[in-house]
Write a protein that holds these residues in place. Structure first.
Motif, PDB file in Angstrom:
ATOM      1  N   PHE A  92      -1.027 -12.276  -0.876  1.00  0.00           N
ATOM      2  CA  PHE A  92      -2.355 -11.705  -0.674  1.00  0.00           C
ATOM      3  C   PHE A  92      -2.633 -11.581   0.815  1.00  0.00           C
ATOM      4  O   PHE A  92      -2.361 -12.499   1.586  1.00  0.00           O
ATOM      5  N   ASP A  93      -3.159 -10.426   1.220  1.00  0.00           N
ATOM      6  CA  ASP A  93      -3.559 -10.189   2.603  1.00  0.00           C
ATOM      7  C   ASP A  93      -4.680  -9.154   2.565  1.00  0.00           C
ATOM      8  O   ASP A  93      -4.435  -7.955   2.433  1.00  0.00           O
ATOM      9  N   ASN A  94      -5.929  -9.625   2.664  1.00  0.00           N
ATOM     10  CA  ASN A  94      -7.072  -8.715   2.552  1.00  0.00           C
ATOM     11  C   ASN A  94      -7.124  -7.682   3.669  1.00  0.00           C
ATOM     12  O   ASN A  94      -7.795  -6.661   3.541  1.00  0.00           O
ATOM     13  N   TRP A 152      -4.618  -5.969   4.582  1.00  0.00           N
ATOM     14  CA  TRP A 152      -3.672  -4.901   4.241  1.00  0.00           C
ATOM     15  C   TRP A 152      -3.977  -4.270   2.890  1.00  0.00           C
ATOM     16  O   TRP A 152      -3.797  -3.080   2.686  1.00  0.00           O
ATOM     17  N   LYS A 153      -4.456  -5.109   1.948  1.00  0.00           N
ATOM     18  CA  LYS A 153      -4.800  -4.589   0.628  1.00  0.00           C
ATOM     19  C   LYS A 153      -6.013  -5.337   0.092  1.00  0.00           C
ATOM     20  O   LYS A 153      -6.069  -6.571   0.155  1.00  0.00           O
ATOM     21  N   ARG A 154      -6.982  -4.588  -0.438  1.00  0.00           N
ATOM     22  CA  ARG A 154      -8.133  -5.186  -1.108  1.00  0.00           C
ATOM     23  C   ARG A 154      -8.444  -4.338  -2.324  1.00  0.00           C
ATOM     24  O   ARG A 154      -8.917  -3.194  -2.204  1.00  0.00           O
ATOM     25  N   ARG A 155      -8.177  -4.909  -3.505  1.00  0.00           N
ATOM     26  CA  ARG A 155      -8.341  -4.143  -4.745  1.00  0.00           C
ATOM     27  C   ARG A 155      -8.462  -5.119  -5.915  1.00  0.00           C
ATOM     28  O   ARG A 155      -7.864  -6.199  -5.903  1.00  0.00           O
ATOM     29  N   ARG A 156      -9.212  -4.734  -6.925  1.00  0.00           N
ATOM     30  CA  ARG A 156      -9.279  -5.493  -8.171  1.00  0.00           C
ATOM     31  C   ARG A 156      -8.588  -4.689  -9.265  1.00  0.00           C
ATOM     32  O   ARG A 156      -8.747  -3.459  -9.346  1.00  0.00           O
ATOM     33  N   ASP A 157      -7.831  -5.378 -10.130  1.00  0.00           N
ATOM     34  CA  ASP A 157      -7.029  -4.725 -11.163  1.00  0.00           C
ATOM     35  C   ASP A 157      -7.393  -5.236 -12.551  1.00  0.00           C
ATOM     36  O   ASP A 157      -7.719  -6.421 -12.728  1.00  0.00           O
ATOM     37  N   PHE A 158      -7.287  -4.339 -13.513  1.00  0.00           N
ATOM     38  CA  PHE A 158      -7.546  -4.660 -14.919  1.00  0.00           C
ATOM     39  C   PHE A 158      -6.447  -4.038 -15.772  1.00  0.00           C
ATOM     40  O   PHE A 158      -6.437  -2.834 -16.006  1.00  0.00           O
TER      41      PHE A 158
END
Length: 361
Positions: free
Chosen positions: A198-200, A202-208
């Motif tokens: 995890f590295d906010n 570089w990537k910030r997303r929620r998945d379902f």
């Protein structure tokens, strides 16, 4: 009778070569942190040589190219002393040093030479180290769109309207809202297996991930009829497999985005052949996808429309600045890729067993 002309390729990197093919091993992703930039590689050999210092001074004199985001500087050098390494890195902060770059030097066939790459990672210049000013001039030109075509080359993507109907898009968004999703990271290879990091920044997303079998079947049927034939027509690959069924949300409140990456760079994902991104809503700003190797253009698909592209292409998602972007994401591949997936899965399982302590230890 005239002498025959020899057209055989010479060893080592030459103009027109793809550095994507050459750039393998430990540093195969080093350039991806500088999307859309020209790249200057200085293969220096020993860091203590006077020619090495002159090359680094050339980088320093033209550091504005790096500061303005037009170019990136790499120095491939050998220096066993950690203190000396640190000293050089402090003296030349605009240069990224690759101290263990022997494999890279071997792949490029470059010894004590400059290699310049354009934003598509194609070789545009190879020159001796003493031709510093000419190389810096070529680097400046390499950052501009290719004059061979008059403009930036188009990204090799498919844009397909009406893959999912409006009602289905709304249903998928509602499903995400009921579940809420969870923060997602990205996979990196560690000791022969893929581990989520995890590295906010570089990537910030929620998945379902979808679990309703009938809903999954309905979506896959549409992809089979509306996406698969277009991939076969454009790229001559028959899609037979799909990896996952995922709804993702990029949120302006948390700065949702995804930095430059490729989707097939790891043991667990090497089988991926095509990525499919289908926007589910339109009431957001930002969150556009781009392919920086092919120019600065960004893309925002209409709800229900798919953007389809090779999993090997560098791409990124800009920060959402208003609202929330909902998107259906999946990956497509074929039977050859499935055999690769199974082989990599078996290797990863073996690596995991080797890391586990023996019983009774």
């Amino acid at each position: 009778m005239s002498e025959p002309i020899e057209f055989a390729l010479k060893p080592g990197a030459q103009r027109g070569d793809s550095a994507f093919l050459l750039n393998r091993g430990r540093h195969r992703l080093a350039f991806d942190s500088f999307p859309g930039r020209a790249i200057a590689l200085a293969f220096l050999g020993s860091a203590g040589d006077p020619e090495t210092d002159a090359a680094l001074q050339a980088f320093a004199a033209h550091r504005r190219l790096a500061e303005d985001g037009k170019a990136a500087f790499f120095a491939v050098a050998s220096e066993p002393d950690p203190a000396a390494r640190n000293g050089l890195e402090m003296r030349f902060p605009s240069v990224r040093f690759l101290w263990d770059g022997e494999s890279l030097a071997s792949a490029f066939g470059a010894a004590r030479a400059w290699v310049v790459l354009d934003p598509m990672l194609r070789v545009v210049e190879v020159a001796p180290l003493d031709e510093r000013e000419r190389v810096m001039g070529r680097l400046d030109r390499a950052a501009a769109p290719s004059q061979a075509f008059g403009d930036s080359p188009p990204a090799p993507i498919l844009m397909l309207a009406d893959v999912l109907e409006p009602e289905l898009c709304r249903h998928l968004v509602d499903g995400f809202e009921r579940d809420g999703g969870k923060e997602s990271g990205f996979m990196q290879d560690v000791e022969g297996r893929s581990v989520e990091h995890f590295d906010n920044g570089w990537k910030r997303r929620r998945d379902f991930p979808l679990t309703d079998a009938r809903l999954i079947a309905a979506i896959r049927a549409r992809i089979g009829r509306r996406v698969g034939p277009e991939i076969r027509k454009a790229f001559q690959m028959a899609v037979t497999r799909i990896e996952r069924d995922l709804i993702a949300r990029y949120d302006a409140e948390t700065g949702g985005h995804f930095g430059p990456h490729r989707d097939d760079t790891g043991i667990a994902v090497a089988h991926r052949r095509f990525a499919v991104s289908i926007n589910l809503n339109a009431d957001f700003d930002g969150g556009e996808i781009s392919f920086p190797e092919y120019g600065p253009r960004t893309f925002k698909a209409a709800p229900g429309a798919a953007i389809v592209f090779s999993a090997s292409i560098l791409h990124q998602v800009s920060r959402v600045t208003r609202g929330q972007r909902y998107v259906f994401l999946t990956f497509l591949f074929d039977e050859d890729a499935e055999r690769l997936r199974q082989a990599n899965l078996k290797a990863a399982q073996q690596a995991q067993r080797q890391l586990q302590p023996a019983a009774g230890a």
